[in-house]
Structures are given as structure tokens and as C-alpha cells.
Design an enzyme around this catalytic site. Structure first.
Site, mmCIF file in Angstrom:
data_model
loop_
_atom_site.group_PDB
_atom_site.id
_atom_site.type_symbol
_atom_site.label_atom_id
_atom_site.label_comp_id
_atom_site.label_asym_id
_atom_site.label_seq_id
_atom_site.Cartn_x
_atom_site.Cartn_y
_atom_site.Cartn_z
ATOM 1 C CG ASP A 98 -2.057 0.933 1.164
ATOM 2 O OD1 ASP A 98 -1.886 2.037 0.618
ATOM 3 O OD2 ASP A 98 -3.146 0.592 1.662
ATOM 4 C CG HIS A 100 -3.294 4.999 -0.563
ATOM 5 N ND1 HIS A 100 -3.356 3.698 -1.011
ATOM 6 C CD2 HIS A 100 -3.927 5.759 -1.501
ATOM 7 C CE1 HIS A 100 -4.020 3.667 -2.164
ATOM 8 N NE2 HIS A 100 -4.371 4.905 -2.489
ATOM 9 C CB SER A 151 -4.339 -2.321 3.444
ATOM 10 O OG SER A 151 -3.624 -1.930 2.297
HETATM 11 CO CO1 B1M Z 1 -5.610 5.422 -4.238
HETATM 12 N N1 B1M Z 1 -7.192 4.394 -3.807
HETATM 13 N N2 B1M Z 1 -4.936 3.993 -5.362
HETATM 14 N N3 B1M Z 1 -4.160 6.630 -4.665
HETATM 15 N N4 B1M Z 1 -6.586 6.783 -3.385
HETATM 16 C C1 B1M Z 1 -8.113 4.951 -2.813
HETATM 17 C C2 B1M Z 1 -7.775 4.464 -1.413
HETATM 18 C C3 B1M Z 1 -9.513 4.404 -3.335
HETATM 19 C C4 B1M Z 1 -10.573 4.251 -2.246
HETATM 20 C C5 B1M Z 1 -10.001 5.334 -4.457
HETATM 21 C C6 B1M Z 1 -11.336 4.940 -5.041
HETATM 22 O O1 B1M Z 1 -11.417 3.977 -5.765
HETATM 23 N N5 B1M Z 1 -12.373 5.694 -4.742
HETATM 24 C C7 B1M Z 1 -9.080 3.038 -3.990
HETATM 25 C C8 B1M Z 1 -9.077 1.796 -3.068
HETATM 26 C C9 B1M Z 1 -10.171 0.840 -3.412
HETATM 27 C C10 B1M Z 1 -10.077 -0.449 -2.669
HETATM 28 O O2 B1M Z 1 -9.129 -0.914 -2.163
HETATM 29 N N6 B1M Z 1 -11.217 -1.060 -2.628
HETATM 30 C C11 B1M Z 1 -7.687 3.362 -4.478
HETATM 31 C C12 B1M Z 1 -7.010 2.648 -5.487
HETATM 32 C C13 B1M Z 1 -7.801 1.582 -6.198
HETATM 33 C C14 B1M Z 1 -5.671 2.911 -5.828
HETATM 34 C C15 B1M Z 1 -4.796 2.140 -6.833
HETATM 35 C C16 B1M Z 1 -4.925 0.606 -6.796
HETATM 36 C C17 B1M Z 1 -5.111 2.684 -8.226
HETATM 37 C C18 B1M Z 1 -4.412 1.991 -9.371
HETATM 38 O O3 B1M Z 1 -3.205 1.900 -9.398
HETATM 39 N N7 B1M Z 1 -5.194 1.540 -10.286
HETATM 40 C C19 B1M Z 1 -3.379 2.599 -6.428
HETATM 41 C C20 B1M Z 1 -2.847 1.699 -5.307
HETATM 42 C C21 B1M Z 1 -1.399 1.679 -5.224
HETATM 43 C C22 B1M Z 1 -0.970 0.893 -4.010
HETATM 44 O O4 B1M Z 1 -1.203 1.287 -2.884
HETATM 45 N N8 B1M Z 1 -0.347 -0.230 -4.266
HETATM 46 C C23 B1M Z 1 -3.672 3.958 -5.858
HETATM 47 C C24 B1M Z 1 -2.785 5.027 -5.880
HETATM 48 C C25 B1M Z 1 -3.053 6.295 -5.377
HETATM 49 C C26 B1M Z 1 -2.123 7.497 -5.570
HETATM 50 C C27 B1M Z 1 -0.646 7.144 -5.563
HETATM 51 C C28 B1M Z 1 -2.455 8.152 -6.890
HETATM 52 C C29 B1M Z 1 -2.610 8.429 -4.420
HETATM 53 C C30 B1M Z 1 -1.834 8.239 -3.096
HETATM 54 C C31 B1M Z 1 -0.746 9.249 -2.899
HETATM 55 C C32 B1M Z 1 -0.167 9.173 -1.507
HETATM 56 O O5 B1M Z 1 -0.790 8.815 -0.537
HETATM 57 N N9 B1M Z 1 1.084 9.538 -1.431
HETATM 58 C C33 B1M Z 1 -4.024 7.906 -4.180
HETATM 59 C C34 B1M Z 1 -5.043 8.647 -3.504
HETATM 60 C C35 B1M Z 1 -4.711 10.078 -3.170
HETATM 61 C C36 B1M Z 1 -6.286 8.081 -3.141
HETATM 62 C C37 B1M Z 1 -7.523 8.765 -2.525
HETATM 63 C C38 B1M Z 1 -8.220 9.520 -3.656
HETATM 64 C C39 B1M Z 1 -7.292 9.701 -1.365
HETATM 65 C C40 B1M Z 1 -6.517 9.121 -0.195
HETATM 66 C C41 B1M Z 1 -6.120 10.196 0.776
HETATM 67 O O6 B1M Z 1 -4.981 10.615 0.813
HETATM 68 N N10 B1M Z 1 -7.074 10.706 1.574
HETATM 69 C C42 B1M Z 1 -8.333 7.490 -2.019
HETATM 70 C C43 B1M Z 1 -9.811 7.720 -1.904
HETATM 71 C C44 B1M Z 1 -10.339 7.561 -0.484
HETATM 72 O O7 B1M Z 1 -9.618 7.364 0.463
HETATM 73 N N11 B1M Z 1 -11.615 7.572 -0.362
HETATM 74 C C45 B1M Z 1 -7.773 6.403 -2.839
HETATM 75 C C46 B1M Z 1 -6.845 11.742 2.536
HETATM 76 C C47 B1M Z 1 -6.263 11.110 3.822
HETATM 77 C C48 B1M Z 1 -5.986 12.178 4.865
HETATM 78 O O8 B1M Z 1 -7.221 10.214 4.328
HETATM 79 O O9 B1M Z 1 -5.610 8.275 4.322
HETATM 80 O O10 B1M Z 1 -8.068 7.935 4.875
HETATM 81 P P1 B1M Z 1 -6.848 8.762 4.912
HETATM 82 O O11 B1M Z 1 -6.483 9.086 6.422
HETATM 83 C C49 B1M Z 1 -7.416 9.523 7.377
HETATM 84 C C50 B1M Z 1 -8.028 8.394 8.204
HETATM 85 O O12 B1M Z 1 -8.241 7.225 7.465
HETATM 86 C C51 B1M Z 1 -7.098 8.246 9.362
HETATM 87 O O13 B1M Z 1 -6.612 9.560 9.575
HETATM 88 C C52 B1M Z 1 -6.674 10.334 8.383
HETATM 89 C C53 B1M Z 1 -7.431 11.623 8.588
HETATM 90 O O14 B1M Z 1 -7.205 12.247 9.777
HETATM 91 N N12 B1M Z 1 -5.956 7.356 9.290
HETATM 92 C C54 B1M Z 1 -5.345 6.895 10.419
HETATM 93 C C55 B1M Z 1 -5.283 6.856 8.240
HETATM 94 N N13 B1M Z 1 -4.277 6.084 8.651
HETATM 95 C C56 B1M Z 1 -4.289 6.081 9.983
HETATM 96 C C57 B1M Z 1 -3.471 5.436 10.909
HETATM 97 C C58 B1M Z 1 -3.742 5.621 12.261
HETATM 98 C C59 B1M Z 1 -4.792 6.450 12.664
HETATM 99 C C60 B1M Z 1 -5.605 7.071 11.761
HETATM 100 O O15 B1M Z 1 -3.020 5.062 13.224
HETATM 101 C C61 B1M Z 1 -2.003 4.169 12.913
#
Ligand code: B1M
Length: 215
Positions: A98, A100, A151
Site C-alpha cells: 500500500d 497511501h 490492506s
Molecule cells: Co488510491 N485508492 N490507489 N491513490 N486513493 C483509494 C484508497 C480508493 C478508495 C479510491 C477509489 O477507488 N475511490 C481506492 C481503493 C479501493 C479499494 O481498495 N477497494 C484506491 C485505489 C484503487 C488505488 C490504486 C490501486 C489505483 C491503481 O493503481 N489503479 C493505487 C494503489 C497503489 C498501491 O497502494 N499499491 C492507488 C494510488 C493512489 C495514488 C498514488 C495516486 C494516491 C496516493 C498518494 C499518496 O498517498 N502519497 C491515491 C489517492 C490520493 C487516493 C484517494 C483519492 C485519497 C486518499 C487520501 O490521501 N485521503 C483514495 C480515496 C479515499 O480514500 N476515499 C484512494 C486523505 C487522507 C488524509 O485520508 O488516508 O483515509 P486517509 O487518512 C485519514 C483516516 O483514514 C485516518 O486519519 C486520516 C485523517 O485524519 N488514518 C489513520 C489513516 N491512517 C491512519 C493510521 C492511524 C490512525 C488514523 O493510526 C495508525
């Protein structure tokens, strides 16, 4: 567009040029963290929806993520820091497979600013690397982040690995990321784990749980 809409739009459109000026204007009106939580994260949410529904292609998501990271880095020095220090140490990682890390890095900032020592070992971390880091840095807690559905399975495997190494009781585990739910973590995973595992909905929930672990 008005300032807040413009800033949110910059995340959605991946538009970096001139963002400092908008962030400075924002800082004159609101605390840095409120800008992250209310405006920038709202933009990322839209990006996720557009991507998920096929209306946005991956390279544009990457651009949005870059702008998000730069904006957070720009705002970070303006965030409130508590005077507390040495409240405890957490090893933080995005799990194997992963990439992200925006959420994980926000957790790092919030915990670091609130007296915790954070050892952030990055993305795509296999369980062995996480456990080695925990041992090497004498972590009090292990934190794992992951956004892919895959994940959530890896996290389960990691907890099972901790069980089989007999170290589950040594490290409470904090899990976060968009694909998790509280019931999956605190019922399903808690059911198979020999130690304590908790779910953090966001970075502040993570801080609250860290405080509880260390109490
Ligand atoms: Co990706 N991606 N992505 N992506 N991406 C998602 C996660 C996805 C939901 C988008 C969608 O389809 N709507 C989807 C996953 C679907 C699934 O698994 N069912 C997805 C996909 C499919 C993919 C790829 C597979 C796409 C592809 O290649 N075809 C690929 C995966 C690569 C891989 O990981 N092997 C991929 C790639 C990417 C980018 C590289 C382009 C980029 C990431 C860049 C980076 O992080 N450096 C990206 C992005 C930006 C996203 C979305 C649009 C936004 C994520 C984000 O940063 N959110 C995402 C959509 C979504 O999440 N709904 C998506 C903002 C961030 C602050 O939120 O990380 O949730 P989040 O963190 C929150 C809480 O969750 C919590 O605190 C934070 C807020 O305060 N939290 C914690 C998180 N971790 C914590 C740990 C803790 C405590 C709290 O303690 C340990």
C-alpha cells in the site's frame, strides 16, 4: 471563487501554482489544522469520489495528492504544538503493498505535535520491518495505516504474525485508514489478536487512543 472554495478546488484540480498565497490568506483567518481538516481534506474527498466513479484518472489523483502534501507541509509550522514531551513512542507504517501515506503522515504530525515520539518508517512496509523497528526503537505502540481493501487483510495477517511471535501483549496496536471500520477492527480483529487493537477514525481519534494506551 471565494478563498475556501478556491483552496478546495486547488486540491481537486492539482493546481499548485500560487497556493502559498492562498494558504497565507487562509492562515490569517483560521488555524492551520482547520484549513487541513475542513478545506483540504474536503478536496481529497471529492478526488476519491471522482476517481472511484471513473471520472478522474490516476495521474490526476497523483497531482492532487502532491498538492495536498505540499499544502500540509506549508501549514505544518503553523500548527499548535503542546509543550508536552516524551509521552510515548509509536512506530508508524503503511502496510505491505500500500502506497497511501497522506493520512499516515497527518497522524505523524498530530501525534508529534502532541508530545509523542513518532518513528515513521514509510509505505509498503512488510510486517518484519514494522516489528524490527518496534523492537529497535523500543516502541510503546505500533500504528498501521492502509487504504486498500487488501490492506485490511494484511493487517489481520500482521496481527497473526505478532501472535505467533508471542509479542502481541507487548505492543498495543492502532489501526487506521479508509477501508477499515470500527467493527472490523474492534470485533473481528480484536477477536483473533492476543493483545489490544483499536481503530482510529482520524488523526485526532489516533491521538485520543494513544493517550488511552499510555495512561
Ligand atoms: Co488510491 N485508492 N490507489 N491513490 N486513493 C483509494 C484508497 C480508493 C478508495 C479510491 C477509489 O477507488 N475511490 C481506492 C481503493 C479501493 C479499494 O481498495 N477497494 C484506491 C485505489 C484503487 C488505488 C490504486 C490501486 C489505483 C491503481 O493503481 N489503479 C493505487 C494503489 C497503489 C498501491 O497502494 N499499491 C492507488 C494510488 C493512489 C495514488 C498514488 C495516486 C494516491 C496516493 C498518494 C499518496 O498517498 N502519497 C491515491 C489517492 C490520493 C487516493 C484517494 C483519492 C485519497 C486518499 C487520501 O490521501 N485521503 C483514495 C480515496 C479515499 O480514500 N476515499 C484512494 C486523505 C487522507 C488524509 O485520508 O488516508 O483515509 P486517509 O487518512 C485519514 C483516516 O483514514 C485516518 O486519519 C486520516 C485523517 O485524519 N488514518 C489513520 C489513516 N491512517 C491512519 C493510521 C492511524 C490512525 C488514523 O493510526 C495508525
Amino acid at each position: 471563487l471565494p478563498l475556501w472554495e478556491r483552496l478546495e478546488r486547488r486540491i481537486i484540480d492539482g493546481e499548485l501554482v500560487g497556493i502559498e498565497k492562498d494558504l497565507d490568506a487562509g492562515l490569517a483567518e483560521r488555524p492551520a489544522l482547520a484549513i487541513v481538516n475542513d478545506t483540504l481534506l474536503a478536496g481529497m474527498k471529492v478526488v476519491g469520489e471522482l476517481f472511484g466513479s471513473g471520472q478522474m484518472q490516476l495521474p490526476f489523483v497523483l497531482k492532487s495528492a502532491e498538492v495536498m502534501k505540499k499544502a500540509v507541509a506549508y501549514l505544518e509550522p503553523h500548527m499548535e504544538k503542546s509543550d508536552d514531551d516524551g509521552k510515548g513512542r509509536i512506530v508508524l507504517a503503511t502496510v505491505k503493498g500500500d502506497v497511501h501515506d497522506i493520512g499516515k503522515n497527518l497522524v505523524d504530525i498530530i501525534l508529534s505535535n502532541n508530545g509523542y515520539d513518532v518513528v515513521n518508517i514509510g509505505i509498503k512496509q512488510p510486517v518484519a520491518a514494522i516489528l524490527d523497528a518496534a523492537e529497535e526503537h523500543r516502541a510503546d505502540v505500533i500504528g498501521m495505516s492502509g487504504l486498500l481493501v487488501k490492506s485490511t487483510v494484511i493487517m489481520r495477517e500482521n496481527l497473526e504474525e505478532m501472535n505467533s511471535r508471542g509479542i502481541s501483549e507487548r505492543y498495543p496496536v492502532l489501526l487506521g485508514g479508509a477501508a477499515l471500520t470500527r467493527s472490523y477492527v474492534e470485533q473481528d480483529l480484536a477477536g483473533i489478536f492476543d493483545g489490544h487493537v483499536r481503530y482510529a477514525r482520524d488523526a485526532f481519534d489516533g491521538l485520543r487512543l494513544m493517550d488511552a494506551f499510555m495512561a
